[in-house]
Scaffold this motif. Structure first.
Motif, short mmCIF file in Angstrom:
data_model
loop_
_atom_site.label_atom_id
_atom_site.label_comp_id
_atom_site.label_asym_id
_atom_site.label_seq_id
_atom_site.Cartn_x
_atom_site.Cartn_y
_atom_site.Cartn_z
N HIS A 31 15.33 -29.34 14.93
CA HIS A 31 14.54 -28.20 14.47
C HIS A 31 14.87 -27.00 15.36
CE1 HIS A 31 12.04 -29.37 17.88
NE2 HIS A 31 11.58 -28.13 17.88
N THR A 32 14.61 -25.83 14.82
CA THR A 32 14.76 -24.58 15.57
C THR A 32 13.53 -23.73 15.26
OG1 THR A 32 17.16 -24.67 15.36
CG2 THR A 32 16.18 -22.54 15.96
N LEU A 33 12.78 -23.39 16.28
CA LEU A 33 11.64 -22.49 16.13
C LEU A 33 12.15 -21.07 16.37
CD1 LEU A 33 8.61 -22.19 15.64
CD2 LEU A 33 8.28 -22.44 18.11
N LEU A 34 12.01 -20.21 15.37
CA LEU A 34 12.53 -18.86 15.46
C LEU A 34 11.50 -17.90 16.05
CD1 LEU A 34 14.27 -18.81 11.97
CD2 LEU A 34 15.24 -19.41 14.18
N ALA A 35 11.98 -16.78 16.52
CA ALA A 35 11.12 -15.81 17.21
C ALA A 35 9.97 -15.33 16.33
CB ALA A 35 11.96 -14.62 17.67
N ASP A 36 10.16 -15.28 15.01
CA ASP A 36 9.10 -14.79 14.12
C ASP A 36 8.08 -15.87 13.76
OD1 ASP A 36 10.41 -16.40 12.26
OD2 ASP A 36 10.67 -14.82 10.78
#
Length: 119
Positions: A31-36
């Motif tokens: 998973h990748t948690l994005l800045a937004d």
């Protein structure tokens, strides 16, 4: 799962949506948690990528299927924002990879523009 080391609590803010979407992977995934606040999830074994928006709704999804009806595994998918994508394409153009003078990258960029995609 975020952990609060002050009080020892652990929260799972995405559990409800992951259960609703029957998200699972038997052996691998990422998973990748994005800045937004969006979350990109890879279900490697099932060949599925999901992008969830900050409100935990599906923004888009992709299944790595082929014309023969088979679904193929994914491996270590990455999310690149527009500026990172531009840097990657520029590197490909400079390297000459994908055709003489980097025309392969230029062709990819043109195709993305024609499809209304960012690159």
């Amino acid at each position: 799962m975020p952990a609060d080391f002050r009080d020892g609590s652990v929260t799972s803010p995405w559990d409800d949506v992951l259960d609703r979407l029957d998200f699972r992977t038997e052996t691998e995934g990422l998973h990748t948690l994005l800045a937004d606040g969006s979350l990109m999830l890879e279900e490697q074994n099932s060949g599925r990528i999901l992008m969830l928006d900050p409100d935990h709704e599906v923004a888009w999804n992709h299944v790595n299927g082929a014309g023969d009806g088979n679904v193929y595994r994914l491996g270590w998918s990455r999310y690149y924002d527009r500026s990172a994508g531009e840097r990657v394409l520029e590197g490909i153009r400079r390297s000459g990879c994908g055709g003489q003078g980097g025309r392969g990258a230029a062709s990819l960029a043109q195709s993305l523009d024609a499809a209304g995609e960012t690159h």
